[in-house]
Design an enzyme around this catalytic site. Structure first.
Site, PDB file in Angstrom:
ATOM      1  N   LYS A  22       0.128   2.936  10.213  1.00 59.18           N
ATOM      2  CA  LYS A  22      -1.191   3.423   9.767  1.00 59.18           C
ATOM      3  C   LYS A  22      -1.909   2.343   8.964  1.00 59.18           C
ATOM      4  O   LYS A  22      -3.073   2.038   9.223  1.00 59.18           O
ATOM      5  CB  LYS A  22      -1.018   4.681   8.903  1.00 59.18           C
ATOM      6  CG  LYS A  22      -2.249   5.049   8.091  1.00 59.18           C
ATOM      7  CD  LYS A  22      -2.034   6.251   7.187  1.00 59.18           C
ATOM      8  CE  LYS A  22      -1.503   5.998   5.818  1.00 59.18           C
ATOM      9  NZ  LYS A  22      -2.438   5.536   4.778  1.00 59.18           N
ATOM     10  N   ASN A  23      -1.221   1.801   7.973  1.00 60.26           N
ATOM     11  CA  ASN A  23      -1.921   0.899   7.058  1.00 60.26           C
ATOM     12  C   ASN A  23      -2.266  -0.448   7.695  1.00 60.26           C
ATOM     13  O   ASN A  23      -3.192  -1.116   7.243  1.00 60.26           O
ATOM     14  CB  ASN A  23      -1.123   0.714   5.765  1.00 60.26           C
ATOM     15  CG  ASN A  23      -1.197   1.964   4.900  1.00 60.26           C
ATOM     16  OD1 ASN A  23      -1.991   2.868   5.164  1.00 60.26           O
ATOM     17  ND2 ASN A  23      -0.363   2.027   3.871  1.00 60.26           N
ATOM     18  N   CYS A 118      -8.400   9.009  -6.673  1.00 61.93           N
ATOM     19  CA  CYS A 118      -7.676   9.973  -5.855  1.00 61.93           C
ATOM     20  C   CYS A 118      -6.476  10.443  -6.645  1.00 61.93           C
ATOM     21  O   CYS A 118      -6.251  10.016  -7.770  1.00 61.93           O
ATOM     22  CB  CYS A 118      -7.271   9.381  -4.516  1.00 61.93           C
ATOM     23  SG  CYS A 118      -5.991   8.152  -4.628  1.00 61.93           S
ATOM     24  N   ARG A 123      -7.738   3.810  -8.871  1.00 67.08           N
ATOM     25  CA  ARG A 123      -7.905   2.911  -7.733  1.00 67.08           C
ATOM     26  C   ARG A 123      -9.302   2.281  -7.652  1.00 67.08           C
ATOM     27  O   ARG A 123     -10.044   2.511  -6.693  1.00 67.08           O
ATOM     28  CB  ARG A 123      -7.550   3.622  -6.434  1.00 67.08           C
ATOM     29  CG  ARG A 123      -6.157   4.208  -6.490  1.00 67.08           C
ATOM     30  CD  ARG A 123      -5.748   4.843  -5.193  1.00 67.08           C
ATOM     31  NE  ARG A 123      -5.436   3.885  -4.150  1.00 67.08           N
ATOM     32  CZ  ARG A 123      -5.048   4.228  -2.931  1.00 67.08           C
ATOM     33  NH1 ARG A 123      -4.954   5.486  -2.602  1.00 67.08           N
ATOM     34  NH2 ARG A 123      -4.780   3.289  -2.050  1.00 67.08           N
ATOM     35  N   ASP A 308       4.842   3.460  -1.614  1.00 68.66           N
ATOM     36  CA  ASP A 308       4.652   4.515  -0.610  1.00 68.66           C
ATOM     37  C   ASP A 308       5.970   5.190  -0.196  1.00 68.66           C
ATOM     38  O   ASP A 308       5.950   6.133   0.603  1.00 68.66           O
ATOM     39  CB  ASP A 308       3.951   3.953   0.635  1.00 68.66           C
ATOM     40  CG  ASP A 308       2.518   3.529   0.345  1.00 68.66           C
ATOM     41  OD1 ASP A 308       2.014   3.814  -0.760  1.00 68.66           O
ATOM     42  OD2 ASP A 308       1.898   2.900   1.226  1.00 68.66           O
ATOM     43  N   ARG A 400      -2.374  12.852   7.553  1.00 70.80           N
ATOM     44  CA  ARG A 400      -3.042  11.550   7.422  1.00 70.80           C
ATOM     45  C   ARG A 400      -2.130  10.425   7.912  1.00 70.80           C
ATOM     46  O   ARG A 400      -2.632   9.408   8.407  1.00 70.80           O
ATOM     47  CB  ARG A 400      -3.372  11.270   5.945  1.00 70.80           C
ATOM     48  CG  ARG A 400      -4.534  12.007   5.373  1.00 70.80           C
ATOM     49  CD  ARG A 400      -4.828  11.474   3.984  1.00 70.80           C
ATOM     50  NE  ARG A 400      -4.859  10.015   3.977  1.00 70.80           N
ATOM     51  CZ  ARG A 400      -4.562   9.249   2.932  1.00 70.80           C
ATOM     52  NH1 ARG A 400      -4.223   9.779   1.793  1.00 70.80           N
ATOM     53  NH2 ARG A 400      -4.627   7.942   3.011  1.00 70.80           N
TER      54      ARG A 400
HETATM   55  C1  LIG Z   1      -4.623   1.826   3.489  1.00 74.60           C
HETATM   56  C2  LIG Z   1      -3.584   1.054   2.767  1.00 74.60           C
HETATM   57  O1  LIG Z   1      -3.142  -0.004   3.206  1.00 74.60           O
HETATM   58  N1  LIG Z   1      -3.115   1.597   1.656  1.00 74.60           N
HETATM   59  C3  LIG Z   1      -2.052   0.950   0.917  1.00 74.60           C
HETATM   60  C4  LIG Z   1      -2.652  -0.124   0.038  1.00 74.60           C
HETATM   61  O2  LIG Z   1      -3.607   0.515  -0.809  1.00 74.60           O
HETATM   62  P1  LIG Z   1      -4.650  -0.384  -1.626  1.00 74.60           P
HETATM   63  O3  LIG Z   1      -5.003  -1.562  -0.828  1.00 74.60           O
HETATM   64  O4  LIG Z   1      -5.717   0.542  -2.082  1.00 74.60           O
HETATM   65  O5  LIG Z   1      -3.749  -0.796  -2.868  1.00 74.60           O
HETATM   66  P2  LIG Z   1      -3.853  -2.124  -3.735  1.00 74.60           P
HETATM   67  O6  LIG Z   1      -2.754  -3.065  -3.334  1.00 74.60           O
HETATM   68  O7  LIG Z   1      -5.239  -2.622  -3.692  1.00 74.60           O
HETATM   69  O8  LIG Z   1      -3.552  -1.544  -5.186  1.00 74.60           O
HETATM   70  C5  LIG Z   1      -2.607  -2.112  -6.067  1.00 74.60           C
HETATM   71  C6  LIG Z   1      -3.024  -1.840  -7.488  1.00 74.60           C
HETATM   72  O9  LIG Z   1      -4.201  -2.606  -7.765  1.00 74.60           O
HETATM   73  C7  LIG Z   1      -5.205  -1.795  -8.321  1.00 74.60           C
HETATM   74  N2  LIG Z   1      -6.521  -2.331  -7.869  1.00 74.60           N
HETATM   75  C8  LIG Z   1      -6.725  -2.550  -6.544  1.00 74.60           C
HETATM   76  C9  LIG Z   1      -7.929  -3.058  -6.105  1.00 74.60           C
HETATM   77  C10 LIG Z   1      -8.927  -3.340  -7.053  1.00 74.60           C
HETATM   78  O10 LIG Z   1     -10.031  -3.784  -6.724  1.00 74.60           O
HETATM   79  N3  LIG Z   1      -8.675  -3.106  -8.369  1.00 74.60           N
HETATM   80  C11 LIG Z   1      -7.486  -2.616  -8.816  1.00 74.60           C
HETATM   81  O11 LIG Z   1      -7.286  -2.426 -10.011  1.00 74.60           O
HETATM   82  C12 LIG Z   1      -4.914  -0.396  -7.741  1.00 74.60           C
HETATM   83  O12 LIG Z   1      -5.517   0.629  -8.510  1.00 74.60           O
HETATM   84  C13 LIG Z   1      -3.399  -0.383  -7.792  1.00 74.60           C
HETATM   85  O13 LIG Z   1      -2.970  -0.045  -9.093  1.00 74.60           O
HETATM   86  O14 LIG Z   1      -1.618  -0.727  -0.728  1.00 74.60           O
HETATM   87  C14 LIG Z   1      -0.936   0.185  -1.618  1.00 74.60           C
HETATM   88  C15 LIG Z   1       0.071  -0.621  -2.419  1.00 74.60           C
HETATM   89  O15 LIG Z   1       1.050  -1.138  -1.595  1.00 74.60           O
HETATM   90  C16 LIG Z   1      -0.292   1.301  -0.813  1.00 74.60           C
HETATM   91  O16 LIG Z   1       0.249   2.255  -1.699  1.00 74.60           O
HETATM   92  C17 LIG Z   1      -1.318   1.984   0.079  1.00 74.60           C
HETATM   93  O17 LIG Z   1      -0.656   2.872   0.956  1.00 74.60           O
HETATM   94  C1  LIG Z   2      -1.607   5.766  -0.453  1.00 79.26           C
HETATM   95  C2  LIG Z   2      -1.637   5.672   0.880  1.00 79.26           C
HETATM   96  O1  LIG Z   2      -2.765   5.538   1.625  1.00 79.26           O
HETATM   97  P1  LIG Z   2      -4.257   5.235   1.087  1.00 79.26           P
HETATM   98  O2  LIG Z   2      -4.218   3.887   0.481  1.00 79.26           O
HETATM   99  O3  LIG Z   2      -5.094   5.295   2.311  1.00 79.26           O
HETATM  100  O4  LIG Z   2      -4.574   6.323   0.078  1.00 79.26           O
HETATM  101  C3  LIG Z   2      -0.388   5.677   1.656  1.00 79.26           C
HETATM  102  O5  LIG Z   2      -0.421   5.314   2.840  1.00 79.26           O
HETATM  103  O6  LIG Z   2       0.670   6.059   1.098  1.00 79.26           O
END
Ligand SMILES: CC(=O)N[C@H]1[C@@H](OP(=O)(O)OP(=O)(O)OC[C@H]2O[C@@H](n3ccc(=O)[nH]c3=O)[C@H](O)[C@@H]2O)O[C@H](CO)[C@@H](O)[C@@H]1O
Ligand SMILES: C=C(OP(=O)(O)O)C(=O)O
Length: 421
Positions: A22-23, A118, A123, A308, A400
């Site tokens: 998915k991701n 969320c 996030r 995850d 999802r």
């Molecule tokens: C669709 C997808 O691929 N989702 C994955 C992606 O989410 P996602 O890409 O949203 O997660 P991030 O790696 O960006 O988040 C890591 C941390 O950085 C923080 N952060 C992130 C961006 C930003 O601009 N500012 C900030 O503070 C987030 O709140 C979190 O605490 O990676 C996460 C961490 O492996 C996984 O749990 C999610 O399943």
């Molecule tokens: C947190 C997840 O997805 P998303 O970043 O889309 O919320 C997930 O795949 O576990």
């Protein structure tokens, strides 16, 4: 809203095939915006999130065809009809923010709704936004939307991420493919989904190096072209089903299992007393002897233990002898499954980012509620080991990210059914 009913206590024996990630797919689909030629993704999972990304791309003017019963997606962005990613779609799924980089790179302008928080944490997307500003974009936040412009095109730059972010690395990688000059992404995420995206972009004509390390270098090109790319296997689905025979007993072959994708998970499982053995099609998983051992783990960016899989591993540890300690270091509020597991008899206390799990709790079926995607998976696993019936509501969270979960587990002997309301 559908619910899932599980009567626990049946050992699991059989094989479970793992689908496309998915991701990975959620980052690969927006890459289609970077070219006017079609991008075809094979091994695509059939999931609600993929349908949401499809709807978002269609709202921007892309033509999306599902081939091979939805297992392949052909996405054509010959003409971008709209540069607006509307709140109505973005609010459903945070990965929608991944259209920002490609739209800006291709069109020089984009208006994308801020995704909002969320259940698992606030996030923010500040790292995505400051990275795009470093590439020369002008950004303004108005009425809940990011208004982004780069009329003369993006320009390559050195971007050092404040913390490792999977999404920001993906957004910047895509944006940089069409920027003028060279971009260096420092402290980049190293997740397999990043490597997969880099491979796809390279197949489209991008010049990228260093994916899978913490510095990724992208030399901008004038245009990208179409390609066909196979989505990598879903390591989170893989890890989830590895826990099923560990918690319920029995032995399950994970078809498409790949050690390189779940190294930290295998280490943790082996420490807890679960055996993983290679097979021709992947690996098989079973509990070693009767008792599981308590252990501690902390979530971390790849190659560390994935956040995850934290909820699912916690369910397993409710059945281990002694006290386990789980540290969640990525998201500030990712213990929503704990009160639901407690309703089933688990003994867990949470202080800040740390949960202490006292085993070996006698789990009993109960009505429980899914709060988010992986919490739902954790509840399903706990239900497999519980006495009596557990009914999990709000399984739209599960849909999802897990395809045909009831069918896959039932084929191994689980007593599981979906209740349609
Ligand atoms: C669709 C997808 O691929 N989702 C994955 C992606 O989410 P996602 O890409 O949203 O997660 P991030 O790696 O960006 O988040 C890591 C941390 O950085 C923080 N952060 C992130 C961006 C930003 O601009 N500012 C900030 O503070 C987030 O709140 C979190 O605490 O990676 C996460 C961490 O492996 C996984 O749990 C999610 O399943
Ligand atoms: C947190 C997840 O997805 P998303 O970043 O889309 O919320 C997930 O795949 O576990």
């Amino acid at each position: 809203m559908d619910r899932i009913a599980i009567t626990g206590g049946a050992p699991l024996n059989g094989a479970i095939a793992i689908g496309g990630a998915k991701n990975a797919c959620l980052a690969l689909m927006p890459a289609a915006l970077l070219t006017d030629e079609p991008l075809t993704l094979t091994n695509a999972p059939r999931l609600a999130d993929i349908a949401t990304m499809r709807a978002l791309l269609e709202s921007l003017g892309c033509e999306v065809a599902a081939l091979n019963e939805g297992r392949a997606l052909a996405i054509g962005a010959e003409r971008i009809a709209s540069r607006l990613a509307h709140y109505d779609i973005v609010r459903k799924m945070r990965a929608s923010i991944l259209v920002l980089g490609p739209l800006l790179a291709r069109e020089g302008a984009a208006v994308v709704s801020l995704p909002g928080g969320c259940a698992i944490g606030a996030r923010p997307v500040d790292i995505h936004l400051s990275g795009l500003e470093a590439l020369g974009a002008t950004l303004e936040l108005r009425d809940g939307y990011v208004h982004a412009e780069a009329p003369g095109g993006l320009k390559g730059a050195r971007v050092t991420f404040r913390i490792v972010s999977v999404g920001a690395t993906e957004n910047l990688m895509m944006a940089a493919t069409l920027a003028k000059g060279t971009t260096e992404l420092v402290n980049a995420a190293k997740e397999p989904e990043i490597v997969d995206l880099a491979r796809c972009l390279r197949a489209m004509g991008a010049r990228i190096q260093g994916e899978g390390t913490d510095t990724i270098t992208i030399e901008g090109v004038d245009r990208l072209h179409g390609a066909t790319h196979r989505v990598i296997a879903d390591r989170i689905e893989m890890g989830t089903y590895m826990i099923a025979p560990a918690i319920a007993g029995g032995a399950v072959e994970i078809v498409g299992g790949d050690r390189a994708l779940v190294g930290a998970m295998i280490e943790a499982l082996e420490e807890a007393g679960v055996r993983v053995e290679d097979t021709e099609r992947g690996f098989s998983v079973r509990r070693e002897g009767d008792a599981l051992k308590a252990m501690r783990f902390a979530t971390a960016p790849f190659p560390g233990f994935p956040t995850d899989l934290q909820a699912q591993m916690m369910s397993l540890l409710t059945q281990a002898e002694g006290e386990s300690v789980v540290s969640e270091t990525i998201f500030e509020n990712r213990f929503m499954h704990v009160p639901e597991l407690a309703r089933m008899g688990a003994d867990i206390t949470v202080h800040g980012g740390e949960a202490r799990v006292r085993g070996r709790a006698r789990l009993r079926g109960a009505p429980v509620m899914a709060s988010d995607l992986r919490a739902s998976a954790g509840l399903i696993l706990a239900a497999l080991a519980a006495e009596g019936e557990t009914v999990i509501s709000r399984v739209y969270h599960l849909d999802r990210g897990y395809e045909r979960v009831e069918a896959k587990l039932a084929a191994c002997g689980a007593r599981i059914e979906r209740l349609k309301d």
